[in-house]
Design a protein around this motif. Structure first.
Motif, mmCIF file in Angstrom:
data_model
loop_
_atom_site.group_PDB
_atom_site.id
_atom_site.type_symbol
_atom_site.label_atom_id
_atom_site.label_comp_id
_atom_site.label_asym_id
_atom_site.label_seq_id
_atom_site.Cartn_x
_atom_site.Cartn_y
_atom_site.Cartn_z
ATOM 1 N N PRO A 82 0.815 -1.231 0.000
ATOM 2 C CA PRO A 82 0.000 0.000 0.000
ATOM 3 C C PRO A 82 0.840 1.268 0.000
ATOM 4 O O PRO A 82 0.474 2.271 -0.616
ATOM 5 N N GLY A 83 1.982 1.231 0.664
ATOM 6 C CA GLY A 83 2.857 2.398 0.711
ATOM 7 C C GLY A 83 3.507 2.728 -0.618
ATOM 8 O O GLY A 83 4.134 3.779 -0.758
ATOM 9 N N ASP A 84 3.355 1.839 -1.593
ATOM 10 C CA ASP A 84 3.902 2.112 -2.926
ATOM 11 C C ASP A 84 2.955 2.974 -3.758
ATOM 12 O O ASP A 84 3.334 3.437 -4.838
ATOM 13 N N SER A 85 1.755 3.183 -3.290
ATOM 14 C CA SER A 85 0.797 4.019 -4.021
ATOM 15 C C SER A 85 1.345 5.439 -4.140
ATOM 16 O O SER A 85 1.632 6.093 -3.133
ATOM 17 N N ALA A 86 1.483 5.893 -5.371
ATOM 18 C CA ALA A 86 2.103 7.205 -5.619
ATOM 19 C C ALA A 86 2.104 7.450 -7.118
ATOM 20 O O ALA A 86 1.665 6.601 -7.895
ATOM 21 N N VAL A 87 2.603 8.600 -7.511
ATOM 22 C CA VAL A 87 2.888 8.865 -8.923
ATOM 23 C C VAL A 87 4.369 8.581 -9.154
ATOM 24 O O VAL A 87 5.222 9.019 -8.375
ATOM 25 N N TYR A 88 4.655 7.848 -10.206
ATOM 26 C CA TYR A 88 6.034 7.516 -10.554
ATOM 27 C C TYR A 88 6.366 8.155 -11.900
ATOM 28 O O TYR A 88 5.580 8.055 -12.848
ATOM 29 N N PHE A 89 7.517 8.792 -11.966
ATOM 30 C CA PHE A 89 7.934 9.301 -13.259
ATOM 31 C C PHE A 89 9.434 9.153 -13.456
ATOM 32 O O PHE A 89 10.212 9.127 -12.502
ATOM 33 N N CYS A 90 9.759 9.045 -14.733
ATOM 34 C CA CYS A 90 11.160 8.870 -15.100
ATOM 35 C C CYS A 90 11.745 10.210 -15.515
ATOM 36 O O CYS A 90 11.009 11.149 -15.832
ATOM 37 N N ALA A 91 13.050 10.278 -15.480
ATOM 38 C CA ALA A 91 13.756 11.471 -15.946
ATOM 39 C C ALA A 91 14.972 11.035 -16.754
ATOM 40 O O ALA A 91 15.689 10.119 -16.374
ATOM 41 N N GLU A 92 15.146 11.684 -17.909
ATOM 42 C CA GLU A 92 16.379 11.522 -18.687
ATOM 43 C C GLU A 92 17.328 12.630 -18.254
ATOM 44 O O GLU A 92 16.895 13.757 -18.053
ATOM 45 N N VAL A 93 18.606 12.315 -18.184
ATOM 46 C CA VAL A 93 19.589 13.316 -17.796
ATOM 47 C C VAL A 93 20.627 13.452 -18.905
ATOM 48 O O VAL A 93 21.218 12.457 -19.338
ATOM 49 N N PHE A 94 20.825 14.676 -19.365
ATOM 50 C CA PHE A 94 21.803 14.973 -20.411
ATOM 51 C C PHE A 94 22.915 15.829 -19.837
ATOM 52 O O PHE A 94 22.648 16.740 -19.058
ATOM 53 N N TYR A 95 24.118 15.542 -20.231
ATOM 54 C CA TYR A 95 25.272 16.353 -19.844
ATOM 55 C C TYR A 95 25.347 16.563 -18.331
ATOM 56 O O TYR A 95 25.852 17.572 -17.854
ATOM 57 N N GLY A 96 24.841 15.634 -17.605
ATOM 58 C CA GLY A 96 24.923 15.657 -16.158
ATOM 59 C C GLY A 96 24.035 16.645 -15.444
ATOM 60 O O GLY A 96 23.882 16.578 -14.224
ATOM 61 N N GLN A 97 23.426 17.575 -16.169
ATOM 62 C CA GLN A 97 22.697 18.652 -15.501
ATOM 63 C C GLN A 97 21.301 18.899 -16.055
ATOM 64 O O GLN A 97 20.490 19.523 -15.388
ATOM 65 N N ASN A 98 21.027 18.456 -17.246
ATOM 66 C CA ASN A 98 19.723 18.751 -17.862
ATOM 67 C C ASN A 98 18.784 17.577 -17.655
ATOM 68 O O ASN A 98 19.076 16.469 -18.098
ATOM 69 N N PHE A 99 17.672 17.830 -16.997
ATOM 70 C CA PHE A 99 16.710 16.789 -16.680
ATOM 71 C C PHE A 99 15.452 16.978 -17.522
ATOM 72 O O PHE A 99 14.893 18.074 -17.553
ATOM 73 N N VAL A 100 15.005 15.911 -18.153
ATOM 74 C CA VAL A 100 13.738 15.927 -18.877
ATOM 75 C C VAL A 100 12.842 14.879 -18.233
ATOM 76 O O VAL A 100 13.186 13.697 -18.208
#
Lengths: 111, 112
Positions: A82-100
């Motif tokens: 039940p504690g896993d209920s949440a929104v999950y999202f991924c992020a791509e990271v470019f050049y160590g600093q740019n997150f999409v």
């Protein structure tokens, strides 16, 4: 509660089952990828990351798989609680600093 | 554990007011970020900072400014709040090259 994502796709799983949350990405130049978990009323919380030169990484009850051929990332949660209920999202990271960030998936755990 | 603290959880302001959102991190991170999060739009970068007194525009800087006078503190400023700035604002900090963003718990701003 907080409306983190009113229009998010939702995954409903039975407590104790395994969950698989998917993420597609578009850029082949990503350095690494991160999965975040966001519970209602809280900020995103780091779960696990994977470098772009890896295919699989395991953590505690979580596994991330990276398929660079089809540009697909997945998060597997074993024995969902039940504690896993949440929104999950991924992020791509470019050049160590740019997150999409991806749009997110809402995980609902059914009793 | 990294701790990123946003001073307010909820704020209600009137159109035209100047609004300050404060963020403090305790891990001596050089990099700090401000995002806004809206339903259906996900996380969008407003401004970020790689060092004290340094700032860079993100994807949606219009209507916002920032201040980084000390390493641990990164402030977001709405010079003249408008209703379309009603949103969840998330501050984050980041350490070295391959480290993740660490987020605060957000400030829910409502502009009436």
């Amino acid at each position: 509660g907080e409306s983190v994502g009113l229009h998010l796709p939702t995954l409903s799983v039975q407590e104790g089952d395994n969950s698989i949350i998917n993420c597609a990405y578009s850029n082949s130049a990503s350095d690494y990828f991160i999965w975040y978990k966001q519970e209602s009323g809280k900020g995103p919380q780091f779960i696990i990351d994977i470098r772009s030169n890896m295919d699989k990484r395991q953590g505690q009850r979580v596994t991330v798989l990276l398929n660079k051929t089809v540009k697909h990332l997945s998060l597997q949660i074993a024995a969902t609680q039940p504690g896993d209920s949440a929104v999950y999202f991924c992020a791509e990271v470019f050049y160590g600093q740019n997150f999409v960030f991806g749009p997110g998936t809402r995980l609902s755990v059914l009793p | 554990d990294v701790k990123v603290t946003q001073s307010s959880r909820y704020l209600v302001k009137r159109t035209g007011e100047k609004v300050f959102l404060e963020c403090v991190q305790d891990m001596d991170h050089e990099n700090m970020f401000w995002y806004r999060q809206d339903p259906g739009l996900g996380l969008r970068l407003i401004y970020f900072s790689y060092d004290v007194k340094m700032k860079e525009k993100g994807d949606i800087p219009e209507g916002y400014s920032v201040s980084r006078e000390k390493k641990e503190r990164f402030s977001l400023i709405l010079e003249s709040a408008s209703t379309n700035q009603t949103s969840m604002y998330l501050c984050a900090s980041k350490g070295g090259q391959d480290s993740p963003l660490h987020f605060g718990n957000g400030t829910r701003l409502t502009v009436t």
